[in-house]
Design a protein around this motif. Structure first.
Motif, mmCIF file in Angstrom:
data_model
loop_
_atom_site.group_PDB
_atom_site.id
_atom_site.type_symbol
_atom_site.label_atom_id
_atom_site.label_comp_id
_atom_site.label_asym_id
_atom_site.label_seq_id
_atom_site.Cartn_x
_atom_site.Cartn_y
_atom_site.Cartn_z
ATOM 1 N N SER A 123 -0.343 1.528 4.172
ATOM 2 C CA SER A 123 0.416 0.302 4.416
ATOM 3 C C SER A 123 -0.445 -0.732 5.143
ATOM 4 N N VAL A 143 -2.516 -8.537 1.634
ATOM 5 C CA VAL A 143 -1.320 -9.357 1.393
ATOM 6 C C VAL A 143 -1.173 -10.309 2.570
ATOM 7 N N THR A 155 -1.478 -13.382 -3.348
ATOM 8 C CA THR A 155 -0.187 -13.276 -2.660
ATOM 9 C C THR A 155 0.697 -14.464 -2.995
ATOM 10 N N VAL A 173 5.108 -3.308 -1.339
ATOM 11 C CA VAL A 173 3.976 -2.794 -0.556
ATOM 12 C C VAL A 173 4.315 -1.409 -0.001
ATOM 13 N N ASP A 232 7.603 -7.075 0.400
ATOM 14 C CA ASP A 232 7.466 -6.051 1.435
ATOM 15 C C ASP A 232 7.861 -4.674 0.897
ATOM 16 N N LEU A 242 -3.160 -1.983 2.580
ATOM 17 C CA LEU A 242 -2.556 -2.906 1.603
ATOM 18 C C LEU A 242 -2.145 -4.210 2.276
#
Length: 544
Positions: free
Chosen positions: A450, A457, A464, A497, A494, A453
């Protein structure tokens, strides 16, 4: 219910004259059914935890203690079953505990408060937990030699097939009957087990202490069982309480280790007629215990990783996840029987090697996972996994039996009880340790992915911005203003992701299991060849 010794059928103990009932097969089916009931009860409780939460209006924290209380009680009674079986005999223990377990299973759905339900689950674990430790000794003591391999296959199917069918069974109960059948399932099956044991397991007189021999004591078993139980509670609740950052977890671990140390000191200070730990200090015995731990960990690939992915990423319910897991269980019957046939002619270590190699291959196939996969994408890898587990569990149990035969433990009840109690403890505690480690591993890897990634982002980043523009346009018809449209787009991004991070964590989990299987292959390579193989055992039986 027992016939004359002269007419008794030769059993796996071969050279030892033993009293066998006129219906030994009934007793074997009874204890195998008991092992299945104990395993199925724990798995139904685990799979149906969310349904129990909804039915009983429990929060996540309170509901987590349902499974923990049952597992801890099972762990406590595992070592203590050695004492009970040695003092009272398997038949008395199984019949008494079976009757109590049936009554408790009937009463559990009527528990009016959480403390009452937890107390009943502890009692259920204490009574049902005796089924597994005493199974192997009854199978070997009552089954004719020519059926020993078949008994091993049935015992193996108890271990693996029950775990995979429990999800479908719980989903069927919820869809057609009620959550109460999570408990009543045991209440229906246990009386059948008791009838089979009553007519199939011989009644043995209570053992009398020989002159000069120390009397059996329960304190050492109590310390060991309670120590392991506290460690299981720590493992089960560790993730929720943030592991060693919690005073409760620290207290459980320290107290559990202290009690285990007290049990060892007690054993060293007093000679015990029901326990012979020196018998366990053999190379193959220790290595087989490690293989049991690795096997329990390998099963997490199909019991934990696949259901977690399908439930969290694809939104599958147990009714939809069940067929995917059932696909692992069904081929195991065929290849389990094949493994039993091969054990007559091939060294069990070769079959073990083949099984764990296939497990590693299946995990590497699943490591190609993407968030676009559905249940159908797992069928090929699950088939390979089923073949590997089917060969592995039967070869593992075959290796355990050969170790018992070659060490002469079948002719020494103390060593047999010690061996059975040890492997039951290793199986239970190893499974809990592996499950806790995998849960912690997935959490850590999900956080790592997380964060990685998230670095890509960023607001202002071209990719993005393009993704947000596309999502905003899709949300425009469902939004009343620009702020709501952008807010929904950000929420979806979100979520995407998080899904990718969890998918990558699951992939890491499959790779970890594959590496564990490779490590197990190294352990198997270190095992020595036992002098007596199953073909020699069968040949000796025919000659006799």
């Amino acid at each position: 219910m027992s016939g004359p010794a002269a007419k008794s059928t030769p059993t796996a103990s071969a050279a030892v004259a033993s009293v066998v009932t006129t219906h030994p097969i009934l007793g074997v089916f009874g204890v195998l059914l008991g092992a299945m009931i104990a395993k199925c009860t724990g798995q139904l409780l685990s799979v149906g935890l969310a349904d129990l939460r909804g039915a009983l209006h429990l929060g996540v924290d309170n509901a987590s203690w349902l499974k923990t209380s049952f597992n801890a009680a099972m762990m406590f009674i595992g070592p203590f079953s050695v004492y009970l079986g040695g003092v009272l005999g398997p038949r008395r223990v199984l019949l008494a505990c079976g009757a109590l377990f049936t009554l408790i299973s009937l009463l559990l759905p009527f528990a009016s408060t959480l403390p009452i339900m937890l107390a009943l689950l502890v009692l259920a674990g204490l009574t049902g937990g005796t089924f597994y430790p005493l199974t192997l000794s009854v199978v070997l003591g009552n089954l004719p030699v020519k059926y020993v391999l078949l008994g091993i296959a049935m015992y193996a199917m108890d271990v693996v097939f029950t775990l995979n069918i429990a999800t479908s069974l719980e989903a069927w109960y919820m869809a057609h009957w009620s959550w109460r059948w999570i408990f009543w399932n045991s209440a229906v099956l246990t009386p059948v087990m008791m009838v089979l044991i009553y007519f199939g397991v011989p009644w043995q007189p209570l053992p009398k202490a020989k002159e000069g021999q120390p009397k059996p004591t329960w304190s050492g078993f109590f310390y060991a069982g309670l120590g392991f139980a506290l460690l299981v509670v720590a493992l089960d609740q560790g993730k929720r309480l943030n592991w060693m950052n919690s005073g409760t977890i620290i207290a459980l671990v320290v107290t559990g280790l202290f009690l285990l140390l007290a049990a060892i000191v007690h054993y060293l200070m007093l000679s015990h007629p029901l326990l012979n730990l020196k018998f366990l200090m053999r190379r193959n015995t220790i290595l087989l215990a490690l293989v049991v731990i690795f096997f329990e960990f390998s099963m997490l690939a199909s019991l934990l990783l696949v259901p977690n992915y399908l439930g969290s990423i694809k939104g599958y319910l147990p009714l939809q996840t069940g067929p995917v897991m059932l696909w692992v269980g069904l081929p195991q019957v065929v290849f389990g029987l094949l493994a039993i046939y091969l054990l007559k002619y091939i060294d069990a270590r070769l079959i073990l090697t083949t099984g764990f190699t296939l497990v590693a291959i299946a995990c590497l196939m699943n490591a190609q996972l993407s968030s676009a996969w559905s249940g159908a994408n797992f069928w090929r890898s699950q088939t390979v996994m089923a073949i590997g587990l089917g060969l592995g569990i039967n070869a593992l149990l075959g290796s355990v039996i050969l170790q018992l035969i070659n060490t002469g433990a079948l002719s020494r009840p103390i060593d047999g009880l010690t061996f059975a109690g040890c492997f039951q403890t290793v199986r239970l505690f190893g499974g809990q340790l592996g499950g806790a480690f995998m849960g912690h591993f997935l959490t850590v890897r999900e956080q790592f992915h997380s964060n990685i990634l998230g670095l890509g982002v960023q607001r202002g980043d071209l990719a993005t911005q393009q993704r947000l523009f596309g999502l905003s346009a899709a949300m425009a018809p469902h939004s009343t203003g620009a702020n709501m449209m952008i807010g929904r787009a950000l929420g979806i991004l979100d979520q995407q992701v998080r899904q990718q991070a969890f998918t990558l964590a699951i992939i890491d989990g499959f790779r970890l299991v594959a590496w564990a299987a490779v490590c197990c292959l190294i352990v198997i390579a270190c095992m020595t060849r036992v002098p007596t193989q199953f073909r020699q055992v069968m040949a000796a039986h025919k000659a006799a």
